[in-house]
Scaffold this active site. Structure first.
Site, PDB file in Angstrom:
ATOM      1  N   GLY A 197       6.579  -3.206   4.943  1.00 58.09           N
ATOM      2  CA  GLY A 197       5.378  -2.431   4.639  1.00 58.09           C
ATOM      3  C   GLY A 197       4.591  -2.970   3.458  1.00 58.09           C
ATOM      4  O   GLY A 197       4.394  -4.186   3.300  1.00 58.09           O
ATOM      5  N   ILE A 198       4.159  -2.071   2.600  1.00 60.72           N
ATOM      6  CA  ILE A 198       3.340  -2.452   1.442  1.00 60.72           C
ATOM      7  C   ILE A 198       4.129  -3.393   0.535  1.00 60.72           C
ATOM      8  O   ILE A 198       3.605  -4.386   0.032  1.00 60.72           O
ATOM      9  CB  ILE A 198       2.899  -1.180   0.671  1.00 60.72           C
ATOM     10  CG1 ILE A 198       1.918  -0.368   1.521  1.00 60.72           C
ATOM     11  CG2 ILE A 198       2.282  -1.549  -0.676  1.00 60.72           C
ATOM     12  CD1 ILE A 198       1.552   0.992   0.931  1.00 60.72           C
ATOM     13  N   THR A 226       9.276   9.660   2.665  1.00 63.62           N
ATOM     14  CA  THR A 226       8.713  11.002   2.881  1.00 63.62           C
ATOM     15  C   THR A 226       9.742  11.851   3.623  1.00 63.62           C
ATOM     16  O   THR A 226      10.519  11.319   4.429  1.00 63.62           O
ATOM     17  CB  THR A 226       7.425  10.950   3.749  1.00 63.62           C
ATOM     18  OG1 THR A 226       7.725  10.204   4.935  1.00 63.62           O
ATOM     19  CG2 THR A 226       6.272  10.300   3.020  1.00 63.62           C
ATOM     20  N   TYR A 272       6.715  15.180  -1.962  1.00 65.45           N
ATOM     21  CA  TYR A 272       6.148  13.827  -2.112  1.00 65.45           C
ATOM     22  C   TYR A 272       5.017  13.826  -3.143  1.00 65.45           C
ATOM     23  O   TYR A 272       4.971  12.961  -4.025  1.00 65.45           O
ATOM     24  CB  TYR A 272       5.642  13.377  -0.736  1.00 65.45           C
ATOM     25  CG  TYR A 272       5.083  11.974  -0.672  1.00 65.45           C
ATOM     26  CD1 TYR A 272       5.921  10.876  -0.523  1.00 65.45           C
ATOM     27  CD2 TYR A 272       3.708  11.746  -0.732  1.00 65.45           C
ATOM     28  CE1 TYR A 272       5.404   9.579  -0.434  1.00 65.45           C
ATOM     29  CE2 TYR A 272       3.182  10.469  -0.645  1.00 65.45           C
ATOM     30  CZ  TYR A 272       4.035   9.384  -0.497  1.00 65.45           C
ATOM     31  OH  TYR A 272       3.526   8.112  -0.407  1.00 65.45           O
TER      32      TYR A 272
HETATM   33  N1  LIG Z   1       1.973   3.679   3.832  1.00 73.26           N
HETATM   34  C1  LIG Z   1       1.076   4.393   3.202  1.00 73.26           C
HETATM   35  O1  LIG Z   1       0.046   4.771   3.749  1.00 73.26           O
HETATM   36  C2  LIG Z   1       1.273   4.766   1.772  1.00 73.26           C
HETATM   37  C3  LIG Z   1       0.246   5.468   1.150  1.00 73.26           C
HETATM   38  C4  LIG Z   1       0.382   5.788  -0.190  1.00 73.26           C
HETATM   39  C5  LIG Z   1       1.511   5.422  -0.865  1.00 73.26           C
HETATM   40  N2  LIG Z   1       2.507   4.750  -0.229  1.00 73.26           N
HETATM   41  C6  LIG Z   1       3.678   4.386  -1.006  1.00 73.26           C
HETATM   42  O2  LIG Z   1       3.871   2.993  -0.927  1.00 73.26           O
HETATM   43  C7  LIG Z   1       5.265   2.693  -1.013  1.00 73.26           C
HETATM   44  C8  LIG Z   1       5.678   1.845   0.175  1.00 73.26           C
HETATM   45  O3  LIG Z   1       5.402   2.558   1.358  1.00 73.26           O
HETATM   46  P1  LIG Z   1       5.508   1.887   2.812  1.00 73.26           P
HETATM   47  O4  LIG Z   1       4.625   2.665   3.702  1.00 73.26           O
HETATM   48  O5  LIG Z   1       5.349   0.440   2.686  1.00 73.26           O
HETATM   49  O6  LIG Z   1       7.035   2.252   3.163  1.00 73.26           O
HETATM   50  P2  LIG Z   1       7.996   1.656   4.303  1.00 73.26           P
HETATM   51  O7  LIG Z   1       7.244   0.778   5.240  1.00 73.26           O
HETATM   52  O8  LIG Z   1       8.727   2.841   4.831  1.00 73.26           O
HETATM   53  O9  LIG Z   1       9.007   0.721   3.458  1.00 73.26           O
HETATM   54  C9  LIG Z   1       9.795   1.326   2.479  1.00 73.26           C
HETATM   55  C10 LIG Z   1      10.586   0.273   1.729  1.00 73.26           C
HETATM   56  O10 LIG Z   1      11.308   0.958   0.679  1.00 73.26           O
HETATM   57  C11 LIG Z   1      12.713   0.738   0.858  1.00 73.26           C
HETATM   58  N3  LIG Z   1      13.436   1.949   0.441  1.00 73.26           N
HETATM   59  C12 LIG Z   1      13.315   3.202   0.925  1.00 73.26           C
HETATM   60  N4  LIG Z   1      14.181   4.035   0.305  1.00 73.26           N
HETATM   61  C13 LIG Z   1      14.863   3.268  -0.604  1.00 73.26           C
HETATM   62  C14 LIG Z   1      15.916   3.506  -1.514  1.00 73.26           C
HETATM   63  N5  LIG Z   1      16.456   4.736  -1.658  1.00 73.26           N
HETATM   64  N6  LIG Z   1      16.391   2.478  -2.254  1.00 73.26           N
HETATM   65  C15 LIG Z   1      15.864   1.249  -2.117  1.00 73.26           C
HETATM   66  N7  LIG Z   1      14.865   0.939  -1.267  1.00 73.26           N
HETATM   67  C16 LIG Z   1      14.380   1.938  -0.511  1.00 73.26           C
HETATM   68  C17 LIG Z   1      12.891   0.421   2.330  1.00 73.26           C
HETATM   69  O11 LIG Z   1      14.115  -0.301   2.549  1.00 73.26           O
HETATM   70  P3  LIG Z   1      14.724  -0.440   4.059  1.00 73.26           P
HETATM   71  O12 LIG Z   1      13.856  -1.447   4.753  1.00 73.26           O
HETATM   72  O13 LIG Z   1      16.109  -0.922   3.837  1.00 73.26           O
HETATM   73  O14 LIG Z   1      14.646   0.905   4.676  1.00 73.26           O
HETATM   74  C18 LIG Z   1      11.635  -0.418   2.576  1.00 73.26           C
HETATM   75  O15 LIG Z   1      11.835  -1.744   2.098  1.00 73.26           O
HETATM   76  C19 LIG Z   1       5.979   4.038  -1.078  1.00 73.26           C
HETATM   77  O16 LIG Z   1       6.263   4.368  -2.420  1.00 73.26           O
HETATM   78  C20 LIG Z   1       4.964   4.996  -0.494  1.00 73.26           C
HETATM   79  O17 LIG Z   1       5.154   6.302  -0.975  1.00 73.26           O
HETATM   80  C21 LIG Z   1       2.422   4.414   1.086  1.00 73.26           C
END
Ligand SMILES: NC(=O)c1ccc[n+]([C@@H]2O[C@H](COP(=O)([O-])OP(=O)(O)OC[C@H]3O[C@@H](n4cnc5c(N)ncnc54)[C@H](OP(=O)(O)O)[C@@H]3O)[C@@H](O)[C@H]2O)c1
Length: 241
Positions: free
Chosen positions: A13-14, A86, A147
């Site tokens: 992801g990000i 989330t 969240y």
């Molecule tokens: N996507 C959006 O629209 C959005 C918007 C605003 C903010 N954000 C924020 O941006 C950040 C990244 O979001 P994303 O959408 O890219 O998420 P994502 O695609 O779900 O990827 C999450 C990443 O975090 C890791 N992770 C999750 N729980 C963890 C833990 N307990 N310990 C260590 N690593 C952990 C996952 O590891 P695994 O691969 O091993 O599961 C994965 O590498 C988050 O903080 C999210 O809240 C996202």
């Protein structure tokens, strides 16, 4: 020598886009993840970036993991606290477990990630702390009391760290993404995305992970030393603070 950057949740992801952008800028990057070994292995194969597995919600694991990264790659100059989850539910249905899991990962996880690297940054008189918050920490969101609390908390963390770190050459800033097309957002039913979420975004589309990575690369730079305690919003004009 190239500066060392740690990106939590940096394999998907990000975070994946951030890891790649920082590598392209010339940093030595370490990316962490929680449990998806297959994705982490594919990420390393593609990028050559080393990955480390630990749970950011656990302080002892985080500290030990960070020590390993520093032993193998070098002292961490840039830390990107990106890992997040989330567990959505309207408040009247939200369980204490849903509350706790999100607080432990998204908020305590930031403490657990930054606290072990902070003394080294103070000693070396340089550091960049970048926390990935969210638009929903700025405006709140139905079904996301847990969240939104963590993402609003991130802003308090960086504003406070900015004041504590400034004299030691450390900056702390947040990036607040709007809706970005990652698995986290693609998990929302397509019908809800198209009828409820995208119509709220004046840009008329989801953001790309690379658009958030660009904000992080900017804040990570040696040249960004006077930008401290700030929040960059990247949300397609959906919300203004
Ligand atoms: N996507 C959006 O629209 C959005 C918007 C605003 C903010 N954000 C924020 O941006 C950040 C990244 O979001 P994303 O959408 O890219 O998420 P994502 O695609 O779900 O990827 C999450 C990443 O975090 C890791 N992770 C999750 N729980 C963890 C833990 N307990 N310990 C260590 N690593 C952990 C996952 O590891 P695994 O691969 O091993 O599961 C994965 O590498 C988050 O903080 C999210 O809240 C996202």
């Amino acid at each position: 020598m190239a500066r060392v950057a740690l990106v939590t949740g940096g394999t998907r992801g990000i975070g994946e886009a951030i890891s790649k952008a920082l590598k392209a800028e010339g940093y030595n990057v370490a990316a962490t993840y929680a449990g998806n070994d297959e994705k982490a292995a594919a990420f390393t194969k593609e990028t050559g970036i080393k990955t480390y597995k630990w749970n950011v919600a656990d302080y002892a694991e985080s500290k030990a993991g960070i020590e390993k990264v520093e032993a193998e790659i070098g002292p961490i100059d840039i830390v990107v606290a990106n890992a997040g989850i989330t567990r959505d539910a309207p408040f009247h249905k939200m369980s204490p477990d849903q509350w706790k899991e999100v607080i432990d990962t998204n908020l305590t996880g930031v403490f657990n990630t930054v606290h072990p690297v902070w003394p080294g940054m103070r000693e070396r008189k340089f550091g960049r702390v970048i926390v990935i918050s969210s638009i929903n920490g700025q405006k709140g969101q139905f079904g996301q009391v847990n969240y939104a609390a963590t993402k609003a908390g991130d802003l308090g963390i960086v504003k406070s760290l900015a004041q504590e770190g400034a004299r030691a050459g450390i900056t702390a800033n947040a990036v607040c993404p709007g809706y970005i097309g990652t698995e986290m957002v693609r998990a929302i039913p397509e019908e809800v995305l198209n009828s409820k979420i995208i119509p709220q975004i004046p840009a008329g589309r989801l953001g790309e992970p690379e658009e958030i990575a660009r904000c992080v690369a900017f804040l990570a730079s040696d040249d960004s030393g006077f930008i401290n305690g700030s929040t960059i919003s990247a949300n397609g004009a959906q919300f203004f603070v």
